[in-house]
Write an enzyme that holds these catalytic residues in place. Structure first.
Site, PDB file in Angstrom:
ATOM      1  N   LYS A   1      52.721  51.880  20.817  1.00 50.06           N
ATOM      2  CA  LYS A   1      51.803  51.784  19.715  1.00 50.06           C
ATOM      3  C   LYS A   1      50.961  50.513  19.534  1.00 50.06           C
ATOM      4  O   LYS A   1      51.206  49.380  20.111  1.00 50.06           O
ATOM      5  CB  LYS A   1      52.734  51.810  18.334  1.00 50.06           C
ATOM      6  CG  LYS A   1      52.768  53.003  17.521  1.00 50.06           C
ATOM      7  CD  LYS A   1      53.056  52.833  16.196  1.00 50.06           C
ATOM      8  CE  LYS A   1      54.044  54.019  15.975  1.00 50.06           C
ATOM      9  NZ  LYS A   1      55.299  53.933  16.968  1.00 50.06           N
TER      10      LYS A   1
ATOM     11  N   VAL B   1      65.466  52.838  22.347  1.00 48.82           N
ATOM     12  CA  VAL B   1      65.188  53.118  23.784  1.00 48.82           C
ATOM     13  C   VAL B   1      66.303  52.429  24.905  1.00 48.82           C
ATOM     14  O   VAL B   1      66.569  53.001  25.678  1.00 48.82           O
ATOM     15  CB  VAL B   1      63.610  53.000  24.211  1.00 48.82           C
ATOM     16  CG1 VAL B   1      63.339  53.089  25.598  1.00 48.82           C
ATOM     17  CG2 VAL B   1      62.908  53.993  23.519  1.00 48.82           C
TER      18      VAL B   1
ATOM     19  N   GLU C   1      66.731  60.033  22.001  1.00 52.47           N
ATOM     20  CA  GLU C   1      67.288  58.994  21.158  1.00 52.47           C
ATOM     21  C   GLU C   1      67.406  59.049  19.556  1.00 52.47           C
ATOM     22  O   GLU C   1      66.807  59.945  19.186  1.00 52.47           O
ATOM     23  CB  GLU C   1      66.207  57.710  21.415  1.00 52.47           C
ATOM     24  CG  GLU C   1      64.873  57.687  20.550  1.00 52.47           C
ATOM     25  CD  GLU C   1      64.022  56.728  19.904  1.00 52.47           C
ATOM     26  OE1 GLU C   1      64.998  55.901  19.350  1.00 52.47           O
ATOM     27  OE2 GLU C   1      62.965  56.295  20.323  1.00 52.47           O
TER      28      GLU C   1
ATOM     29  N   ASP D   1      58.691  37.797  20.167  1.00 53.76           N
ATOM     30  CA  ASP D   1      59.061  39.176  20.026  1.00 53.76           C
ATOM     31  C   ASP D   1      58.731  39.952  20.953  1.00 53.76           C
ATOM     32  O   ASP D   1      57.730  40.809  21.045  1.00 53.76           O
ATOM     33  CB  ASP D   1      58.664  39.640  18.681  1.00 53.76           C
ATOM     34  CG  ASP D   1      59.379  40.943  18.002  1.00 53.76           C
ATOM     35  OD1 ASP D   1      60.202  41.493  18.840  1.00 53.76           O
ATOM     36  OD2 ASP D   1      59.232  41.281  16.893  1.00 53.76           O
TER      37      ASP D   1
ATOM     38  N   LYS E   1      70.717  49.987  13.707  1.00 52.55           N
ATOM     39  CA  LYS E   1      69.649  50.295  14.600  1.00 52.55           C
ATOM     40  C   LYS E   1      70.328  49.451  15.944  1.00 52.55           C
ATOM     41  O   LYS E   1      70.200  48.341  16.018  1.00 52.55           O
ATOM     42  CB  LYS E   1      68.264  49.595  14.444  1.00 52.55           C
ATOM     43  CG  LYS E   1      67.175  49.547  15.329  1.00 52.55           C
ATOM     44  CD  LYS E   1      65.929  49.113  14.837  1.00 52.55           C
ATOM     45  CE  LYS E   1      65.092  48.792  16.214  1.00 52.55           C
ATOM     46  NZ  LYS E   1      63.898  48.029  15.860  1.00 52.55           N
TER      47      LYS E   1
ATOM     48  N   SER F   1      60.403  43.544  23.132  1.00 53.69           N
ATOM     49  CA  SER F   1      61.404  44.485  22.897  1.00 53.69           C
ATOM     50  C   SER F   1      62.472  44.796  24.088  1.00 53.69           C
ATOM     51  O   SER F   1      61.891  44.444  25.090  1.00 53.69           O
ATOM     52  CB  SER F   1      60.894  45.801  22.665  1.00 53.69           C
ATOM     53  OG  SER F   1      61.890  46.837  22.646  1.00 53.69           O
ATOM     54  N   ALA F   2      63.903  44.560  23.781  1.00 56.96           N
ATOM     55  CA  ALA F   2      64.754  44.866  24.692  1.00 56.96           C
ATOM     56  C   ALA F   2      64.576  46.062  25.620  1.00 56.96           C
ATOM     57  O   ALA F   2      65.047  46.057  26.765  1.00 56.96           O
ATOM     58  CB  ALA F   2      66.172  44.927  24.215  1.00 56.96           C
ATOM     59  N   ASP F   3      63.623  46.995  25.140  1.00 55.67           N
ATOM     60  CA  ASP F   3      63.558  48.161  25.968  1.00 55.67           C
ATOM     61  C   ASP F   3      62.842  47.885  27.197  1.00 55.67           C
ATOM     62  O   ASP F   3      63.139  48.792  28.267  1.00 55.67           O
ATOM     63  CB  ASP F   3      62.343  49.071  25.111  1.00 55.67           C
ATOM     64  CG  ASP F   3      62.851  49.812  23.742  1.00 55.67           C
ATOM     65  OD1 ASP F   3      64.076  49.608  23.472  1.00 55.67           O
ATOM     66  OD2 ASP F   3      61.866  50.288  23.036  1.00 55.67           O
TER      67      ASP F   3
HETATM   68  N1  PSU Z   1      58.355  53.215  18.663  1.00 58.92           N
HETATM   69  C1  PSU Z   1      57.991  54.145  17.875  1.00 58.92           C
HETATM   70  N2  PSU Z   1      58.936  54.895  17.202  1.00 58.92           N
HETATM   71  C2  PSU Z   1      60.496  54.232  17.128  1.00 58.92           C
HETATM   72  C3  PSU Z   1      60.494  53.332  18.027  1.00 58.92           C
HETATM   73  C4  PSU Z   1      59.585  52.654  18.797  1.00 58.92           C
HETATM   74  O1  PSU Z   1      56.710  54.597  18.016  1.00 58.92           O
HETATM   75  O2  PSU Z   1      61.039  54.946  16.524  1.00 58.92           O
HETATM   76  C5  PSU Z   1      62.079  52.723  17.987  1.00 58.92           C
HETATM   77  C6  PSU Z   1      62.400  53.075  19.341  1.00 58.92           C
HETATM   78  O3  PSU Z   1      63.837  53.338  19.225  1.00 58.92           O
HETATM   79  C7  PSU Z   1      62.312  51.557  20.304  1.00 58.92           C
HETATM   80  C8  PSU Z   1      62.715  50.844  18.988  1.00 58.92           C
HETATM   81  O4  PSU Z   1      63.194  51.697  21.382  1.00 58.92           O
HETATM   82  O5  PSU Z   1      61.896  51.194  18.054  1.00 58.92           O
HETATM   83  C9  PSU Z   1      62.063  49.329  19.427  1.00 58.92           C
HETATM   84  O6  PSU Z   1      62.567  48.332  18.540  1.00 58.92           O
HETATM   85  P1  PSU Z   1      62.142  46.733  18.836  1.00 58.92           P
HETATM   86  O7  PSU Z   1      60.653  46.722  18.925  1.00 58.92           O
HETATM   87  O8  PSU Z   1      63.052  46.176  17.893  1.00 58.92           O
HETATM   88  O9  PSU Z   1      62.835  46.530  20.174  1.00 58.92           O
HETATM   89 MN    MN Z   2      61.922  43.022  18.484  1.00 55.42          MN
END
Ligand code: PSU
Ligand code: MN
Length: 308
Positions: free
Chosen positions: A160, A107, A25, A139, A87, A141-143
């Site tokens: 994390k 991701v 990624e 909140d 992003k 994540s879309a992941d």
């Molecule tokens: N977790 C990490 N490092 C990162 C990310 C997550 O330890 O760089 C990044 C990844 O690209 C992940 C994104 O897909 O943050 C998730 O963001 P959000 O929580 O806004 O969906």
């Molecule tokens: Mn988010």
């Protein structure tokens, strides 16, 4: 969307020949790490995948085109611009494509593009998940939703402790995403090897992981469509124990709340703040765990390419 996808020559050749390919990624380059370690890490990740016998395909959106396999100038732009590039998660893709813009893929978006390209294995650092307080902030994540729908194996060091790991695993279960622990019974917590939470299955070799992937996508089950999460704990010599990192995480969360940081900005802010609070120790751990994930992903891709 395939018309909007460009493969590098090397990636195209490898895929056509059935050789192992590993997607990487780009949000971790632009938004996840500071300069100059971000570019160094991006290059080391590609080298690590090659050393293990697979072809790296770093994914991004460049000038309104989906890319799998970046040129070094493209990697350099993402590293130099940092949070100045978008992003890009799933919802951002049509916006960037229509506007001809550049974005670093999360991701979720990396999985989607890898899958379009025909790449089945992807290495990252940590996945996004359910944020603490999601019951009111929503909140999530879309992941996680991408893991539910897109047939790619994501090798990560867990998620994390800035997240609610228990709820993250709950949601993965709801969405039918198998969680494999590589040589561990516990879901790892990124900087730390343990979280106290169990994985669905411990497997001790890349070969066994590849067998699960084949069962998921090719089996008599008719081919399940979703992703698989492979959780690979940070190597013990690079671990930051939970007792030492947790107060910094609490501090970063409190700072984010005080500053009113929301939405896509939350994860990058927390990463950078924990980096400051640990005087770079979290960054060193982050680099090591993502390299470790690239190695395992390449081994899994090799085992997958070997056939039945
Ligand atoms: N977790 C990490 N490092 C990162 C990310 C997550 O330890 O760089 C990044 C990844 O690209 C992940 C994104 O897909 O943050 C998730 O963001 P959000 O929580 O806004 O969906
Ligand atoms: Mn988010």
């Amino acid at each position: 969307m395939k018309d909007l996808l460009d493969l590098s020559d090397e990636v195209a050749r490898a895929l056509a020949a059935g050789q192992p390919v590993v997607a990487l990624e780009s949000t971790l380059i632009s938004h996840g790490m500071p300069r100059p370690q971000n570019l160094q890490t991006a290059l080391r990740l590609e080298a690590e995948v090659r050393a293990a016998g697979a072809v790296p395909a770093t994914v991004a959106v460049i000038g309104g085109r989906l890319k799998a396999g970046l040129r070094s100038v493209e990697l350099e732009v993402l590293a130099r611009e940092g949070t100045g590039v978008h992003k890009a998660s799933r919802r951002d893709l049509p916006l960037l494509l229509a506007a001809g813009e550049t974005g670093a893929t999360t991701v979720a978006a990396t999985m989607l593009i890898a899958s379009l390209a025909g790449i089945r294995v992807f290495a990252t650092g940590g996945i996004g998940g359910v944020h603490r307080g999601a019951a009111t902030s929503f909140d999530i994540s879309a992941d996680l939703m991408e893991l539910a729908r897109t047939p790619v194996a994501v090798v990560c060091a867990g998620a994390k402790a800035i997240l609610d790991l228990k709820l993250t695993l709950e949601l993965l279960e709801t969405h039918g995403v198998p969680v494999i622990g590589y040589r561990t019974d516990e879901f790892p917590a990124f900087y730390s090897r343990s979280s106290g939470l169990p994985v669905d299955r411990r497997l001790d070799s890349a070969w066994e992981i590849a067998r699960v992937l084949k069962a998921q996508w090719l089996s008599g089950a008719g081919g399940l469509q979703g992703g698989v999460l492979v959780a690979n704990p940070i190597p013990p010599e690079h671990e930051i124990p939970h007792e030492r990192i947790s107060r910094h995480i609490e501090q970063a969360l409190a700072d984010a709340q005080e500053l009113g940081i929301e939405g896509a900005g939350v994860t990058p802010f927390l990463l950078a703040r924990v980096g400051e609070l640990t005087a770079g120790q979290s960054l060193a751990a982050n680099i090591e765990l993502v390299l470790n994930n690239a190695r395992l992903a390449a081994e899994v891709a090799c085992a997958l390419a070997e056939g039945p």
